[in-house]
Design a protein around this motif. Structure first.
Motif, PDB file in Angstrom:
ATOM      1  N   ILE A 167       0.792  -1.206   0.082  1.00 39.40           N
ATOM      2  CA  ILE A 167      -0.076  -0.033   0.098  1.00 39.40           C
ATOM      3  C   ILE A 167       0.801   1.287   0.068  1.00 39.40           C
ATOM      4  O   ILE A 167       0.413   2.388  -0.685  1.00 39.40           O
ATOM      5  N   ALA A 168       2.102   1.170   0.844  1.00 41.32           N
ATOM      6  CA  ALA A 168       2.774   2.468   0.852  1.00 41.32           C
ATOM      7  C   ALA A 168       3.538   2.873  -0.548  1.00 41.32           C
ATOM      8  O   ALA A 168       3.686   3.880  -0.855  1.00 41.32           O
ATOM      9  N   SER A 169       3.957   1.448  -1.180  1.00 46.63           N
ATOM     10  CA  SER A 169       4.689   1.667  -2.421  1.00 46.63           C
ATOM     11  C   SER A 169       3.600   2.050  -3.685  1.00 46.63           C
ATOM     12  O   SER A 169       3.845   3.053  -4.410  1.00 46.63           O
ATOM     13  N   LYS A 170       2.192   1.606  -3.509  1.00 50.17           N
ATOM     14  CA  LYS A 170       1.098   2.022  -4.317  1.00 50.17           C
ATOM     15  C   LYS A 170       0.743   3.560  -4.135  1.00 50.17           C
ATOM     16  O   LYS A 170       0.849   4.261  -5.235  1.00 50.17           O
ATOM     17  N   ASP A 171       0.852   3.958  -3.053  1.00 54.80           N
ATOM     18  CA  ASP A 171       0.478   5.539  -2.586  1.00 54.80           C
ATOM     19  C   ASP A 171       1.670   6.450  -3.071  1.00 54.80           C
ATOM     20  O   ASP A 171       1.643   7.463  -3.526  1.00 54.80           O
ATOM     21  N   HIS A 172       2.856   5.879  -2.765  1.00 55.72           N
ATOM     22  CA  HIS A 172       4.101   6.779  -3.330  1.00 55.72           C
ATOM     23  C   HIS A 172       3.973   6.842  -5.018  1.00 55.72           C
ATOM     24  O   HIS A 172       4.205   7.925  -5.415  1.00 55.72           O
ATOM     25  N   CYS A 173       3.709   5.705  -5.798  1.00 58.01           N
ATOM     26  CA  CYS A 173       3.850   5.637  -7.153  1.00 58.01           C
ATOM     27  C   CYS A 173       2.677   6.741  -7.394  1.00 58.01           C
ATOM     28  O   CYS A 173       3.053   7.644  -8.413  1.00 58.01           O
ATOM     29  N   THR A 174       1.494   6.758  -6.804  1.00 61.32           N
ATOM     30  CA  THR A 174       0.252   7.502  -7.140  1.00 61.32           C
ATOM     31  C   THR A 174       0.860   9.150  -7.031  1.00 61.32           C
ATOM     32  O   THR A 174       0.491   9.876  -7.811  1.00 61.32           O
ATOM     33  N   SER A 175       1.373   9.257  -5.996  1.00 58.63           N
ATOM     34  CA  SER A 175       1.720  10.792  -5.709  1.00 58.63           C
ATOM     35  C   SER A 175       2.962  11.090  -6.636  1.00 58.63           C
ATOM     36  O   SER A 175       2.695  12.367  -7.139  1.00 58.63           O
ATOM     37  N   LEU A 176       3.977  10.322  -7.008  1.00 65.14           N
ATOM     38  CA  LEU A 176       4.914  10.873  -7.992  1.00 65.14           C
ATOM     39  C   LEU A 176       4.361  11.059  -9.500  1.00 65.14           C
ATOM     40  O   LEU A 176       4.642  11.745 -10.085  1.00 65.14           O
ATOM     41  N   GLU A 177       3.337  10.046  -9.722  1.00 62.86           N
ATOM     42  CA  GLU A 177       2.681  10.035 -11.158  1.00 62.86           C
ATOM     43  C   GLU A 177       2.010  11.494 -11.095  1.00 62.86           C
ATOM     44  O   GLU A 177       1.974  11.998 -12.214  1.00 62.86           O
ATOM     45  N   ASP A 178       1.293  11.739 -10.210  1.00 57.92           N
ATOM     46  CA  ASP A 178       0.345  13.009  -9.887  1.00 57.92           C
ATOM     47  C   ASP A 178       1.282  14.216 -10.182  1.00 57.92           C
ATOM     48  O   ASP A 178       1.120  15.263 -10.802  1.00 57.92           O
ATOM     49  N   HIS A 179       2.422  13.906  -9.368  1.00 59.71           N
ATOM     50  CA  HIS A 179       3.213  15.306  -9.360  1.00 59.71           C
ATOM     51  C   HIS A 179       3.881  15.479 -10.877  1.00 59.71           C
ATOM     52  O   HIS A 179       4.241  16.572 -11.232  1.00 59.71           O
ATOM     53  N   VAL A 180       4.383  14.289 -11.256  1.00 65.07           N
ATOM     54  CA  VAL A 180       5.092  14.667 -12.735  1.00 65.07           C
ATOM     55  C   VAL A 180       4.153  15.025 -13.631  1.00 65.07           C
ATOM     56  O   VAL A 180       4.510  15.885 -14.616  1.00 65.07           O
ATOM     57  N   GLN A 181       2.817  14.975 -13.641  1.00 62.19           N
ATOM     58  CA  GLN A 181       1.844  15.293 -14.696  1.00 62.19           C
ATOM     59  C   GLN A 181       1.741  16.941 -14.246  1.00 62.19           C
ATOM     60  O   GLN A 181       1.683  17.674 -15.278  1.00 62.19           O
ATOM     61  N   HIS A 182       1.582  17.380 -13.092  1.00 55.87           N
ATOM     62  CA  HIS A 182       1.648  18.695 -12.820  1.00 55.87           C
ATOM     63  C   HIS A 182       2.929  19.415 -13.327  1.00 55.87           C
ATOM     64  O   HIS A 182       2.843  20.543 -13.849  1.00 55.87           O
ATOM     65  N   LEU A 183       4.174  18.720 -13.053  1.00 61.02           N
ATOM     66  CA  LEU A 183       5.296  19.522 -13.441  1.00 61.02           C
ATOM     67  C   LEU A 183       5.279  19.486 -14.821  1.00 61.02           C
ATOM     68  O   LEU A 183       5.754  20.588 -15.620  1.00 61.02           O
ATOM     69  N   THR A 184       4.760  18.528 -15.595  1.00 62.30           N
ATOM     70  CA  THR A 184       5.058  18.489 -17.215  1.00 62.30           C
ATOM     71  C   THR A 184       3.963  19.804 -17.365  1.00 62.30           C
ATOM     72  O   THR A 184       4.495  20.418 -18.479  1.00 62.30           O
ATOM     73  N   LYS A 185       2.983  19.680 -17.152  1.00 56.94           N
ATOM     74  CA  LYS A 185       2.190  20.961 -17.193  1.00 56.94           C
ATOM     75  C   LYS A 185       2.653  22.440 -17.069  1.00 56.94           C
ATOM     76  O   LYS A 185       2.699  23.304 -18.110  1.00 56.94           O
ATOM     77  N   ARG A 186       3.416  22.350 -16.003  1.00 58.95           N
ATOM     78  CA  ARG A 186       3.895  23.837 -15.731  1.00 58.95           C
ATOM     79  C   ARG A 186       5.196  23.960 -16.664  1.00 58.95           C
ATOM     80  O   ARG A 186       5.386  25.014 -16.978  1.00 58.95           O
ATOM     81  N   ILE A 187       5.895  23.005 -16.956  1.00 57.42           N
ATOM     82  CA  ILE A 187       7.207  23.147 -17.925  1.00 57.42           C
ATOM     83  C   ILE A 187       6.666  23.535 -19.310  1.00 57.42           C
ATOM     84  O   ILE A 187       7.165  24.203 -19.809  1.00 57.42           O
ATOM     85  N   ASN A 188       5.683  22.863 -19.666  1.00 57.16           N
ATOM     86  CA  ASN A 188       5.298  23.388 -21.054  1.00 57.16           C
ATOM     87  C   ASN A 188       4.727  24.915 -21.054  1.00 57.16           C
ATOM     88  O   ASN A 188       5.019  25.375 -22.021  1.00 57.16           O
TER      89      ASN A 188
END
Length: 352
Positions: A167-188
């Motif tokens: 569960i901790a690994s799944k939550d961590h991956c979810t947080s990182l994927e959501d963070h990457v999507q936000h940063l990708t949008k910001r960088i664009n």
């Protein structure tokens, strides 16, 4: 047990609660006598309900993907059957619970558990597995339930339950994927801003170059008999100064400087926003294995206590010290996530 093996609904959290309400509470299992809540006749004490929980656990060991709940769910049930902290399992029958007015004087255990469902979820559960469970009753398949009978013997337990690590690994991956999507949008958006600024500066540079080219095509100045006419020269120099491309109102060095300053200001603002978004989400989470006490309340973690990560700082806390949720600026989805109390106060102060 027959209902549990035949009907997959009873292998869910709500279904198992309904099974207990129907076959144990409504049918009049004498919890007070069997659990020894009131010491009347020692011969009436018998761990019948504990046997149900262990049989369920044995089934879970053979078909872990068929149950929505985990081992912690069964242990919490067992603890509160014995503790009498909630009125759900007090009394020997439904009439006793009505006479004692437990619904008015006490809280329900199901209400408490519904507020902590994230602690009881089995990450290996597959709801599409709608089939009958046929357990293998060979003696070598019957295991010793260390979580129940040796729960306080810390030396024989694995350091972390597998379900908690998943569960901790799944939550961590979810947080990182959501963070990457936000940063990708910001960088664009950041790249688009730089592209627009470059085009504006390029246009100003082209206008400046055209002015210089126009000045170069004026031709040579006429000379009268190789003699200097100072009045004429001064007038021509004055006119040339007035017609200089840098003196026109439509473009000048001052305008170019303003545009550069605006571009730099926009650039700095975007950089500051990106830095704030990066720092608002914990990229690295602290390992569960390295934490033995809650850093806030100093409560020791045991086999049944679930460790929770703060999605902002990445530290590990107990369930009581991480009871806040909010949306982090670095997550694109905007979903509320669990954070510790200190991070909750920090984000609340920074948010407008």
């Amino acid at each position: 047990m027959a209902a549990l093996m035949l009907d997959p609904y009873y292998r869910t959290i709500k279904g198992f609660q309904a099974l207990i309400e129907k076959d144990w509470l409504a049918f009049g299992h004498k919890f007070s006598d069997r659990c020894g809540h009131i010491q009347n006749d020692p011969k009436e004490v018998s761990p019948v309900f504990t046997q149900l929980l262990e049989c369920t656990w044995q089934l879970m060991q053979q078909r872990n993907d068929a149950f929505e709940f985990n081992e912690r769910f069964l242990l919490i049930l067992h603890d509160h059957v014995m503790s009498c902290q909630y009125g759900t399992f007090v009394g020997n029958c439904e009439k006793d619970r009505l006479d004692l007015r437990l619904a008015e004087k006490t809280f329900s255990l199901w209400g408490y558990m519904s507020n902590h469902l994230n602690e009881y979820i089995n990450p290996l559960y597959r709801p599409e597995m709608d089939e009958t469970i046929k357990p293998n009753l060979a003696p070598q398949n019957i295991k010793f339930w260390r979580g129940m009978y040796s729960r306080f013997e810390s030396g024989i337990h694995p350091r972390e339950p597998l379900e908690d690590l998943l569960i901790a690994s799944k939550d961590h991956c979810t947080s990182l994927e959501d963070h990457v999507q936000h940063l990708t949008k910001r960088i664009n958006s950041f790249k688009n801003m730089l592209s627009k600024s470059a085009k504006r500066l390029q246009g100003g540079s082209a206008a400046l170059q055209s002015r210089y080219n126009a000045a170069d095509t004026r031709g040579p100045i006429e000379v009268n008999d190789n003699r200097y006419n100072y009045d004429r020269k001064l007038s021509e120099l004055s006119a040339a100064d007035d017609d200089h491309p840098l003196k026109t109102s439509d473009f000048s060095f001052s305008n170019l400087s303003v545009r550069i300053d605006v571009s730099i200001s926009e650039y700095n603002n975007e950089v500051d926003k990106v830095n704030e978004d990066i720092n608002s989400v914990a990229v690295e989470w602290k390992s569960l294995r390295s934490v033995v006490n809650c850093p806030t309340c100093s409560i020791p973690f045991d086999q049944i206590t679930k460790k929770n990560h703060c999605w902002k700082c990445g530290e590990v806390f107990c369930g009581r010290c991480i009871d806040k949720t909010l949306s982090l600026p670095g997550h694109e989805s905007g979903n509320p996530v669990p954070v510790c109390r200190q991070c909750f106060r920090v984000v609340q102060q920074v948010s407008p």
